[in-house]
Design an enzyme around this catalytic site. Sequence first.
Site, mmCIF file in Angstrom:
data_model
loop_
_atom_site.group_PDB
_atom_site.id
_atom_site.type_symbol
_atom_site.label_atom_id
_atom_site.label_comp_id
_atom_site.label_asym_id
_atom_site.label_seq_id
_atom_site.Cartn_x
_atom_site.Cartn_y
_atom_site.Cartn_z
ATOM 1 N N TYR A 155 -8.395 -4.365 6.615
ATOM 2 C CA TYR A 155 -7.680 -3.255 7.247
ATOM 3 C C TYR A 155 -6.583 -2.743 6.325
ATOM 4 C CZ TYR A 155 -4.877 -0.690 10.667
ATOM 5 O OH TYR A 155 -4.152 0.284 11.324
ATOM 6 N N LYS A 159 -6.317 1.035 4.696
ATOM 7 C CA LYS A 159 -5.210 1.945 4.993
ATOM 8 C C LYS A 159 -4.414 2.290 3.741
ATOM 9 C CE LYS A 159 -5.896 2.698 9.345
ATOM 10 N NZ LYS A 159 -6.165 4.055 9.866
#
Length: 253
Positions: A155, A159
């Site tokens: 993640y 991002k």
Amino acid sequence: MFDLKGQVAVVVGGTSGLGKAIALGLADAGADVVASSRSQSAVDATAAEIAAKGSKTLALASDVTNRQSLQTLHDRVVEAFGTVHILVYAAGTTSKVPILDCTEELWNSIMDINLTGALRSCQIFGRTMLAQGYGRIINIASLSTFVAFHAVAPYCASKAGIGSLTRSLAVEWSDKGVCVNAIAPGIFPTDLNRSLLETPRGHELTIRTPMHRFGKAEEVVGAALYLASPAASFTNGAILTVDGGYMASGVNQ
């Protein structure tokens, strides 16, 4: 300067969490809004809420891992409304797993939804914006665009990639009338992260946030309205944090 009447917005990942809050906020500002996700039932429910605000909408599901699905979404929006002015990419997923236990399949799945899906969406909708010489693209980044969080490496990497993609698109497209920016929300309880926030991690995040609370979904809407509006005509490649002071913080106690 913040009036969006006559604007057409598409919110990918717009039927839950912050994406839904932004979709409804754009409708409140006068835009016609299409909120899309994989769940047709969620799409139908959100479209009904948008229509209740007096905005035109379509109930179109899409899958960010499938380029043709996104192309169909784009084509049906343009067929119905004539064009698209605003794209918000809010689709995302995560999984809490130590990096040594993270399979390539899990890594690729998270990257495909969080980052490559954003690329697909920006390419497809950005082409129309570039052709008309006007557009606003808002990608949803994260605090993990800037700092790492424990046991969510895929993640975080995705991002961080969103931040880099946003800046790269701004460099390429801003002189053609298309402003590309991102919002990095702080800690907002959503279906994606609620279970994590009910652990000691949630307590630590509260302590590290100077306002000592989590955000409310509606508190990210103002940033989105600014970046979607003509007021942001000289704002490009920015990653706007809406985080209660988290990124500004050193010691809070």
